[in-house]
Enzyme design. Sequence first.
Site, PDB file in Angstrom:
ATOM      1  N   SER A  16      25.053  42.432  14.066  1.00  0.00           N
ATOM      2  CA  SER A  16      25.798  43.123  13.023  1.00  0.00           C
ATOM      3  C   SER A  16      25.258  44.541  13.004  1.00  0.00           C
ATOM      4  O   SER A  16      24.075  44.758  12.726  1.00  0.00           O
ATOM      5  CB  SER A  16      25.571  42.455  11.665  1.00  0.00           C
ATOM      6  OG  SER A  16      25.956  43.368  10.659  1.00  0.00           O
ATOM      7  N   HIS A  41      29.515  42.768  15.990  1.00  0.00           N
ATOM      8  CA  HIS A  41      30.081  42.503  14.665  1.00  0.00           C
ATOM      9  C   HIS A  41      30.070  43.796  13.848  1.00  0.00           C
ATOM     10  O   HIS A  41      29.036  44.436  13.683  1.00  0.00           O
ATOM     11  CB  HIS A  41      29.254  41.403  13.982  1.00  0.00           C
ATOM     12  CG  HIS A  41      29.796  40.953  12.672  1.00  0.00           C
ATOM     13  ND1 HIS A  41      30.852  40.068  12.569  1.00  0.00           N
ATOM     14  CD2 HIS A  41      29.435  41.249  11.408  1.00  0.00           C
ATOM     15  CE1 HIS A  41      31.099  39.836  11.292  1.00  0.00           C
ATOM     16  NE2 HIS A  41      30.263  40.555  10.560  1.00  0.00           N
ATOM     17  N   ASP A  43      30.999  45.615  10.344  1.00  0.00           N
ATOM     18  CA  ASP A  43      31.201  45.341   8.914  1.00  0.00           C
ATOM     19  C   ASP A  43      31.823  46.526   8.192  1.00  0.00           C
ATOM     20  O   ASP A  43      31.164  47.543   7.978  1.00  0.00           O
ATOM     21  CB  ASP A  43      29.855  45.029   8.253  1.00  0.00           C
ATOM     22  CG  ASP A  43      29.363  43.637   8.608  1.00  0.00           C
ATOM     23  OD1 ASP A  43      30.128  42.679   8.422  1.00  0.00           O
ATOM     24  OD2 ASP A  43      28.215  43.522   9.072  1.00  0.00           O
ATOM     25  N   MET A  45      33.144  47.884   4.675  1.00  0.00           N
ATOM     26  CA  MET A  45      33.016  47.618   3.231  1.00  0.00           C
ATOM     27  C   MET A  45      33.603  48.788   2.452  1.00  0.00           C
ATOM     28  O   MET A  45      33.434  49.945   2.851  1.00  0.00           O
ATOM     29  CB  MET A  45      31.540  47.463   2.856  1.00  0.00           C
ATOM     30  CG  MET A  45      30.820  46.374   3.625  1.00  0.00           C
ATOM     31  SD  MET A  45      29.132  46.167   3.014  1.00  0.00           S
ATOM     32  CE  MET A  45      28.494  45.012   4.242  1.00  0.00           C
ATOM     33  N   HIS A  74      34.910  42.733  10.588  1.00  0.00           N
ATOM     34  CA  HIS A  74      34.844  41.898   9.377  1.00  0.00           C
ATOM     35  C   HIS A  74      35.191  42.815   8.205  1.00  0.00           C
ATOM     36  O   HIS A  74      34.407  43.683   7.839  1.00  0.00           O
ATOM     37  CB  HIS A  74      33.414  41.326   9.271  1.00  0.00           C
ATOM     38  CG  HIS A  74      33.149  40.576   8.006  1.00  0.00           C
ATOM     39  ND1 HIS A  74      31.869  40.237   7.594  1.00  0.00           N
ATOM     40  CD2 HIS A  74      33.990  40.063   7.073  1.00  0.00           C
ATOM     41  CE1 HIS A  74      31.932  39.571   6.469  1.00  0.00           C
ATOM     42  NE2 HIS A  74      33.202  39.458   6.121  1.00  0.00           N
ATOM     43  N   MET A  76      35.491  43.543   4.651  1.00  0.00           N
ATOM     44  CA  MET A  76      35.121  43.222   3.264  1.00  0.00           C
ATOM     45  C   MET A  76      35.751  44.284   2.373  1.00  0.00           C
ATOM     46  O   MET A  76      35.077  45.128   1.775  1.00  0.00           O
ATOM     47  CB  MET A  76      33.592  43.202   3.141  1.00  0.00           C
ATOM     48  CG  MET A  76      32.984  41.963   3.778  1.00  0.00           C
ATOM     49  SD  MET A  76      31.241  42.180   4.138  1.00  0.00           S
ATOM     50  CE  MET A  76      31.376  43.020   5.719  1.00  0.00           C
ATOM     51  N   MET A 145      30.420  32.929   5.525  1.00  0.00           N
ATOM     52  CA  MET A 145      29.420  33.858   4.987  1.00  0.00           C
ATOM     53  C   MET A 145      28.268  33.027   4.413  1.00  0.00           C
ATOM     54  O   MET A 145      28.458  32.248   3.490  1.00  0.00           O
ATOM     55  CB  MET A 145      30.036  34.723   3.884  1.00  0.00           C
ATOM     56  CG  MET A 145      31.010  35.781   4.365  1.00  0.00           C
ATOM     57  SD  MET A 145      30.338  36.835   5.661  1.00  0.00           S
ATOM     58  CE  MET A 145      28.954  37.601   4.816  1.00  0.00           C
ATOM     59  N   ASP A 178      27.455  34.286   9.401  1.00  0.00           N
ATOM     60  CA  ASP A 178      27.043  35.674   9.159  1.00  0.00           C
ATOM     61  C   ASP A 178      26.237  35.745   7.869  1.00  0.00           C
ATOM     62  O   ASP A 178      26.753  35.416   6.801  1.00  0.00           O
ATOM     63  CB  ASP A 178      28.336  36.512   9.029  1.00  0.00           C
ATOM     64  CG  ASP A 178      28.097  37.989   8.811  1.00  0.00           C
ATOM     65  OD1 ASP A 178      26.981  38.463   9.017  1.00  0.00           O
ATOM     66  OD2 ASP A 178      29.086  38.665   8.434  1.00  0.00           O
TER      67      ASP A 178
HETATM   68  C1  DX5 Z   1      26.951  41.077   4.958  1.00  0.00           C
HETATM   69  C2  DX5 Z   1      27.531  41.385   6.323  1.00  0.00           C
HETATM   70  C3  DX5 Z   1      26.679  40.918   7.426  1.00  0.00           C
HETATM   71  C4  DX5 Z   1      25.313  41.529   7.417  1.00  0.00           C
HETATM   72  C5  DX5 Z   1      24.358  40.519   7.958  1.00  0.00           C
HETATM   73  O1  DX5 Z   1      27.833  41.459   3.992  1.00  0.00           O
HETATM   74  O2  DX5 Z   1      28.802  40.799   6.466  1.00  0.00           O
HETATM   75  O3  DX5 Z   1      27.302  41.063   8.691  1.00  0.00           O
HETATM   76  O4  DX5 Z   1      25.207  42.703   8.146  1.00  0.00           O
HETATM   77  O5  DX5 Z   1      23.082  41.036   7.865  1.00  0.00           O
HETATM   78  P1  DX5 Z   1      21.804  40.114   7.980  1.00  0.00           P
HETATM   79  O6  DX5 Z   1      21.816  39.482   9.319  1.00  0.00           O
HETATM   80  O7  DX5 Z   1      20.694  41.093   7.789  1.00  0.00           O
HETATM   81  O8  DX5 Z   1      21.889  39.102   6.873  1.00  0.00           O
HETATM   82 ZN    ZN Z   2      29.801  40.605   8.508  1.00  0.00          ZN
END
Ligand code: DX5
Ligand code: ZN
Length: 231
Positions: A16, A41, A43, A45, A74, A76, A145, A178
């Site tokens: 990630s 991956h 992310d 947000m 991903h 969010m 998640m 994840d």
């Molecule tokens: C959390 C993200 C993850 C995050 C995971 O909201 O979707 O992808 O980066 O990070 P770790 O592996 O540090 O929990």
């Molecule tokens: Zn993620």
Amino acid sequence: MKLFSGLGDRVVGGPSILAANFAHLAEEVRKAEEGGAELIHFDAMDNHFVPNLTIGPVVAASLVPETALPVDAHLMVENPDILIPAFLDAGVASISVQPEVVMHLHRTLTMIRSGGAEAGVALNPTTPPESVEWALPYLDFILVMSVNPGFGGQSFIPEMADKIRRLREMTDLPIEVDGGINEETAPLVAEAGARVLVAGSAVYKGNPAQEMRKILDAGRRAIGQSSWDTY
Ligand code: DX5
Ligand code: ZN
């Protein structure tokens, strides 16, 4: 590039990039690839669905040509439909959305697939697996998640292994996991049936190639797969 549909029973994983140094993103991704990563991956947000604010299609469009690995977005975000066309244009291989905030899931998943990407749902820790039962025909993978979305570095929620088992009973779709994945938790989720391991802070806390390799090895060993099976 199809990631999830060609997976079979192999345990694969990827970093990630939330935990990477964004000033050196392409290099950070290459380091994880040296450790056996098979996806990146990504992310996104939006400061609405989750408190945090990260990166979007512009960064995805810069990253995709810099790596041979599929980029797994991903989202969010509260209104993914608005962003999906730009992520598709950026060339990501897969897109997962949070069904908790998607009003017309069939339409959203169909939009992802018709743009040539694989479609997934990312389930919050308390979102029941059964809530996506009728979406299964339109899905290429399910993302469990194992922390509350929004931040890296949180602790794995142990009950999520049971959730993976429940999903395994419902479907043969690949399950990605994840949040809080490291050498200790990778075996738990692989044994439960997850096959795609995403790890952020556990990869970038040290040498990313070595840490990625350790996590993949731990997950594979737990279910009797050798790392060499994949090469
Ligand atoms: C959390 C993200 C993850 C995050 C995971 O909201 O979707 O992808 O980066 O990070 P770790 O592996 O540090 O929990
Ligand atoms: Zn993620």
